[in-house]
Design an enzyme around this catalytic site. Structure first.
Site, short mmCIF file in Angstrom:
data_model
loop_
_atom_site.label_atom_id
_atom_site.label_comp_id
_atom_site.label_asym_id
_atom_site.label_seq_id
_atom_site.Cartn_x
_atom_site.Cartn_y
_atom_site.Cartn_z
N SER A 136 -16.02 -18.84 10.55
CA SER A 136 -16.30 -16.93 10.19
C SER A 136 -15.45 -16.54 11.49
O SER A 136 -16.43 -16.72 12.26
CB SER A 136 -18.09 -16.93 10.36
OG SER A 136 -17.97 -14.86 9.96
N LYS A 162 -13.26 -18.38 6.93
CA LYS A 162 -14.41 -16.33 6.33
C LYS A 162 -13.74 -15.40 7.55
O LYS A 162 -14.21 -15.70 8.22
CB LYS A 162 -15.41 -16.80 6.09
CG LYS A 162 -16.49 -15.72 6.36
CD LYS A 162 -17.85 -16.55 6.03
CE LYS A 162 -18.77 -15.22 6.28
NZ LYS A 162 -20.12 -15.64 6.35
N LYS A 164 -14.64 -11.20 7.87
CA LYS A 164 -15.30 -10.04 7.52
C LYS A 164 -13.99 -9.35 7.07
O LYS A 164 -13.26 -9.25 8.19
CB LYS A 164 -15.80 -9.72 9.18
CG LYS A 164 -17.09 -10.90 9.42
CD LYS A 164 -17.97 -11.08 8.87
CE LYS A 164 -19.24 -11.80 9.16
NZ LYS A 164 -20.59 -11.54 8.39
N ASP A 189 -16.26 -11.84 4.05
CA ASP A 189 -17.88 -11.32 3.49
C ASP A 189 -17.78 -10.12 3.91
O ASP A 189 -16.91 -9.44 5.30
CB ASP A 189 -17.51 -12.16 4.92
CG ASP A 189 -19.71 -12.21 4.86
OD1 ASP A 189 -20.35 -11.34 3.88
OD2 ASP A 189 -20.30 -12.69 5.71
N GLU A 214 -18.32 -12.61 -0.09
CA GLU A 214 -19.65 -12.77 -0.20
C GLU A 214 -20.25 -11.32 0.03
O GLU A 214 -19.96 -10.79 1.04
CB GLU A 214 -19.35 -13.96 1.82
CG GLU A 214 -21.12 -13.66 1.95
CD GLU A 214 -21.13 -14.61 3.11
OE1 GLU A 214 -20.43 -15.33 3.50
OE2 GLU A 214 -22.10 -14.42 4.13
N ASP A 239 -25.58 -13.47 0.10
CA ASP A 239 -26.14 -13.69 1.36
C ASP A 239 -27.12 -13.22 1.84
O ASP A 239 -28.37 -13.08 1.28
CB ASP A 239 -25.11 -13.34 2.24
CG ASP A 239 -25.73 -13.66 3.58
OD1 ASP A 239 -27.25 -13.75 3.87
OD2 ASP A 239 -24.79 -13.99 4.97
N LYS A 263 -29.40 -19.19 4.19
CA LYS A 263 -29.82 -19.00 5.93
C LYS A 263 -31.09 -19.15 5.05
O LYS A 263 -32.47 -18.77 5.11
CB LYS A 263 -29.34 -17.55 6.88
CG LYS A 263 -26.99 -17.49 6.37
CD LYS A 263 -27.62 -15.45 6.85
CE LYS A 263 -26.00 -15.96 6.72
NZ LYS A 263 -26.17 -14.32 7.15
N GLY A 291 -24.32 -18.58 8.54
CA GLY A 291 -25.00 -18.65 10.16
C GLY A 291 -25.28 -17.39 10.65
O GLY A 291 -24.92 -16.66 9.60
#
Ligand code: OSB
Ligand code: MG
Length: 368
Positions: A136, A162, A164, A189, A214, A239, A263, A291
């Site tokens: 990420s 991934k 952001k 995400d 996400e 998420d 998670k 994570g």
């Protein structure tokens, strides 16, 4: 088993680099470690993934400490516990506070597996010997910086990138990344940064062949996500919106997502994580393990959970060296060619480095 002594430690660790999401930047990582001892002096370890501030969800390090000290620990100490699944029921009178509950429950799962002389992975019913790992990547100053970072992780062998995103750091960024890495498994995400009005912008991401997007919309929403999923071809992954197996059932029923990020802390522990995993498997919904910038203890729990068969997509649990100069476990978590080999020692399978943990401890308190 009976838990005879519980120690809480407030730990402060310095991150190698700042990590930026749509809700803010992390420099230091403060968290709680929980050590639970049984009548024979065997210890199980759990990590709270609540952050210092309530950005990701409503919990914080302090609310977790309060819930643990005043409610959770008194509900567990000296109680007869036959199986870690019992912990979920013992704590079910407490609403939410999932990360606090999970801290306790994780330690009991570790302890239970150690008592049985088996790995946490096999205690959970997991069979994989190796797991696939993605990475990420936080929001950067420039797209060039991002491309360089991705290049490094692609070369390291990570199986999925991934990125952001947030409004203003999205379509153009993903276009540039795709241009440089036409074939890399890629996802975005948003950490809840978009609203209904932004559907056109989210739809524009369809052209980049992303594995998923996400949590684009609000952290408590599953209704607008269902509307969005009908309008875009990129699979939506939830998420923040999924706190329980019931949430997962409703999201699947509404069509709010095609993938779920599990998670352990967010859903209140390994028992509930496994239930969500099983439900998703029944409905053909793939899952992967998210994570929370964990230290080695949390990483070890994530690795064990990921050995379950419906964790078919690479998770966010990278190697210890992703965030830490030195981790608090021995050996550290190592990623080779994008894979982590699941440890074969009992319990979480990594030894907490007591001396180093002591150095990083801001405050500690024991309960018996
Ligand atoms: O949304 O998955 C998230 C980090 C902090 C808070 C939320 C998230 C993340 C990450 C990093 O994406 C995952 C990791 O590397 O541990
Ligand atoms: Mg996320």
């Amino acid at each position: 088993m009976k838990i005879k002594e519980i120690t809480l430690r407030h730990i402060k660790m310095k991150m190698k680099f700042p990590f930026t999401t749509s809700f803010g930047t992390f420099q230091d990582k403060e968290f709680i470690l929980l050590e639970a001892k049984d009548e024979n002096g065997i210890s199980g370890w759990g990590e709270s993934v609540a952050f210092h501030s309530p950005w990701y969800n409503e919990e914080t390090l302090k609310t977790n400490w309060h819930m643990l000290e005043d409610f959770i620990i008194p509900s567990i100490l000296n109680k007869e516990i036959h199986h870690p699944n019992d912990v979920f029921d013992l704590l079910s009178y407490i609403r939410k506070n999932n990360m606090a509950k999970s801290t306790m429950e994780g330690a009991i799962w570790d302890l239970y597996a150690k008592q049985q002389g088996i790995t946490l992975a096999s205690a959970l019913g997991g069979e994989k010997r190796q797991i696939e790992v993605g990475i990420s990547i936080g929001i950067q100053e420039t797209v060039q910086d991002l491309v360089q970072i991705i290049d490094r992780y692609v070369n390291d062998g990570y199986k999925r990138m991934k990125v952001k995103i947030k409004p203003g750091w999205d379509v153009e960024v993903m276009r540039e990344v795709r241009k440089h890495f036409p074939n890399v498994p890629l996802m975005a995400d948003a950490n809840s940064a978009y609203r209904l009005e932004d559907f056109d912008r989210l739809k524009a991401l369809d052209e980049f062949d992303l594995m998923m997007i996400e949590q684009p919309l609000a952290s408590d929403d599953i209704v607008d996500h269902a509307r969005l999923q009908k309008e875009i071809s990129t699979p939506v992954c939830l998420d923040e919106s999924i706190h329980s197996c019931e949430d997962a059932r409703k999201a699947i029923e509404l069509g709010s997502c095609k993938i779920i990020n599990i998670k352990i802390g967010r859903v209140g522990g390994l028992t509930e994580s496994k239930r969500i995993h099983d439900l998703c498997q029944k409905h053909g919904i793939p899952v992967w393990c998210g994570g929370m910038l964990e230290s080695g203890i949390g990483r070890a729990h994530n690795i064990a959970l990921t050995t379950l068969s419906n964790f078919v997509m690479p998770g966010d649990t990278a190697g210890s060296s992703r965030y830490w100069d030195q981790d608090i476990i021995e050996p550290e978590v190592v990623v080779e060619n994008g894979m982590i080999t699941v440890p074969d020692q009992p319990g979480i399978g990594f030894e907490p480095n007591q001396e180093f943990i002591q150095q990083l401890t801001v405050y500690k308190k024991s309960y018996s």
